[in-house]
Design a protein around this motif. Structure first.
Motif, PDB file in Angstrom:
ATOM      1  N   GLU A  82     -12.311 -15.665  16.432  1.00  0.00           N
ATOM      2  CA  GLU A  82     -12.534 -14.854  17.373  1.00  0.00           C
ATOM      3  C   GLU A  82     -11.328 -14.377  18.422  1.00  0.00           C
ATOM      4  OE1 GLU A  82     -15.487 -13.287  18.031  1.00  0.00           O
ATOM      5  OE2 GLU A  82     -16.129 -13.994  15.949  1.00  0.00           O
ATOM      6  N   MET A  83     -11.319 -13.062  18.779  1.00  0.00           N
ATOM      7  CA  MET A  83     -10.163 -12.494  19.588  1.00  0.00           C
ATOM      8  C   MET A  83     -10.487 -12.924  21.052  1.00  0.00           C
ATOM      9  SD  MET A  83      -8.615  -9.186  17.805  1.00  0.00           S
ATOM     10  CE  MET A  83      -9.484  -8.015  19.056  1.00  0.00           C
ATOM     11  N   THR A  84      -9.590 -13.402  22.076  1.00  0.00           N
ATOM     12  CA  THR A  84      -9.562 -13.513  23.299  1.00  0.00           C
ATOM     13  C   THR A  84      -9.704 -12.132  23.968  1.00  0.00           C
ATOM     14  OG1 THR A  84      -7.332 -13.886  23.629  1.00  0.00           O
ATOM     15  CG2 THR A  84      -8.369 -15.769  23.206  1.00  0.00           C
ATOM     16  N   PRO A  85     -10.143 -12.112  25.120  1.00  0.00           N
ATOM     17  CA  PRO A  85     -10.437 -10.678  26.152  1.00  0.00           C
ATOM     18  C   PRO A  85      -8.801 -10.056  25.889  1.00  0.00           C
ATOM     19  CG  PRO A  85     -11.453 -12.532  27.075  1.00  0.00           C
ATOM     20  CD  PRO A  85     -10.883 -13.269  25.966  1.00  0.00           C
ATOM     21  N   GLU A  86      -7.659 -11.090  26.190  1.00  0.00           N
ATOM     22  CA  GLU A  86      -6.250 -10.548  26.196  1.00  0.00           C
ATOM     23  C   GLU A  86      -5.896  -9.924  25.076  1.00  0.00           C
ATOM     24  OE1 GLU A  86      -7.165 -13.925  27.033  1.00  0.00           O
ATOM     25  OE2 GLU A  86      -7.326 -13.894  28.997  1.00  0.00           O
ATOM     26  N   GLN A  87      -6.336 -10.588  23.789  1.00  0.00           N
ATOM     27  CA  GLN A  87      -5.973 -10.011  22.671  1.00  0.00           C
ATOM     28  C   GLN A  87      -6.693  -8.682  22.207  1.00  0.00           C
ATOM     29  OE1 GLN A  87      -7.081 -13.348  19.914  1.00  0.00           O
ATOM     30  NE2 GLN A  87      -4.946 -13.845  19.848  1.00  0.00           N
ATOM     31  N   LYS A  88      -7.770  -8.549  22.594  1.00  0.00           N
ATOM     32  CA  LYS A  88      -8.536  -7.384  22.648  1.00  0.00           C
ATOM     33  C   LYS A  88      -7.960  -6.397  23.482  1.00  0.00           C
ATOM     34  CE  LYS A  88     -13.301  -9.091  21.691  1.00  0.00           C
ATOM     35  NZ  LYS A  88     -14.795  -9.339  22.050  1.00  0.00           N
ATOM     36  N   ALA A  89      -7.611  -6.607  24.746  1.00  0.00           N
ATOM     37  CA  ALA A  89      -6.860  -5.849  25.642  1.00  0.00           C
ATOM     38  C   ALA A  89      -5.533  -5.090  24.787  1.00  0.00           C
ATOM     39  CB  ALA A  89      -6.745  -6.136  26.904  1.00  0.00           C
ATOM     40  N   ASP A  90      -5.044  -6.156  24.140  1.00  0.00           N
ATOM     41  CA  ASP A  90      -3.687  -5.796  23.433  1.00  0.00           C
ATOM     42  C   ASP A  90      -3.848  -4.966  22.354  1.00  0.00           C
ATOM     43  OD1 ASP A  90      -0.705  -6.015  23.196  1.00  0.00           O
ATOM     44  OD2 ASP A  90      -1.079  -7.587  21.586  1.00  0.00           O
ATOM     45  N   GLN A  91      -5.023  -5.071  21.586  1.00  0.00           N
ATOM     46  CA  GLN A  91      -5.119  -4.347  20.440  1.00  0.00           C
ATOM     47  C   GLN A  91      -5.324  -2.806  21.044  1.00  0.00           C
ATOM     48  OE1 GLN A  91      -5.085  -4.836  17.157  1.00  0.00           O
ATOM     49  NE2 GLN A  91      -4.151  -6.818  17.745  1.00  0.00           N
ATOM     50  N   ALA A  92      -6.517  -2.828  22.229  1.00  0.00           N
ATOM     51  CA  ALA A  92      -6.809  -1.504  22.541  1.00  0.00           C
ATOM     52  C   ALA A  92      -5.515  -0.930  22.937  1.00  0.00           C
ATOM     53  CB  ALA A  92      -7.810  -1.740  23.474  1.00  0.00           C
ATOM     54  N   ARG A  93      -4.505  -1.440  23.563  1.00  0.00           N
ATOM     55  CA  ARG A  93      -3.509  -0.820  24.210  1.00  0.00           C
ATOM     56  C   ARG A  93      -2.544  -0.413  23.111  1.00  0.00           C
ATOM     57  NH1 ARG A  93       1.539  -2.507  24.260  1.00  0.00           N
ATOM     58  NH2 ARG A  93       1.311  -4.512  23.653  1.00  0.00           N
ATOM     59  N   LEU A  94      -2.463  -1.169  21.947  1.00  0.00           N
ATOM     60  CA  LEU A  94      -1.859  -0.719  20.871  1.00  0.00           C
ATOM     61  C   LEU A  94      -2.267   0.372  20.182  1.00  0.00           C
ATOM     62  CD1 LEU A  94      -0.924  -4.211  19.160  1.00  0.00           C
ATOM     63  CD2 LEU A  94       0.825  -2.429  20.268  1.00  0.00           C
ATOM     64  N   ALA A  95      -3.730   0.474  20.102  1.00  0.00           N
ATOM     65  CA  ALA A  95      -4.317   1.634  19.442  1.00  0.00           C
ATOM     66  C   ALA A  95      -4.245   2.977  20.316  1.00  0.00           C
ATOM     67  CB  ALA A  95      -5.754   1.318  19.330  1.00  0.00           C
TER      68      ALA A  95
END
Length: 83
Positions: free
Chosen positions: A47-60
């Protein structure tokens, strides 16, 4: 205006359209594969942490902006090339 010049203009317009579509498709495919490679660093069952999700959204968002800038630059260079 003679027939040769008219045919040449039509063929050039058609080729220009095809090349533009090819360039846009290549840019889109390249950024999608880059995003997949960056996203594949995590384990599928993990599972991704909220920080990882935010990082993925930023990269997208960053890759989407890059695509838009590349398309804009391609359009501008085509316009400049016409002069």
């Amino acid at each position: 205006m003679n027939l040769d010049r008219l045919i040449s203009m039509i063929v050039n317009r058609f080729v220009r359209t095809l090349v533009n579509k090819g360039v846009n498709a290549g840019i889109d495919a390249g950024t999608k594969s880059l995003a997949k490679r960056r996203g594949a660093k995590t384990v599928p069952g993990d599972e991704m942490t909220p920080e990882q999700k935010a990082d993925q959204a930023r990269l997208a968002k960053q890759s989407k902006d890059t695509v838009q800038r590349a398309k804009k630059i391609a359009r501008m260079s085509r316009r400049i090339g016409k002069f």
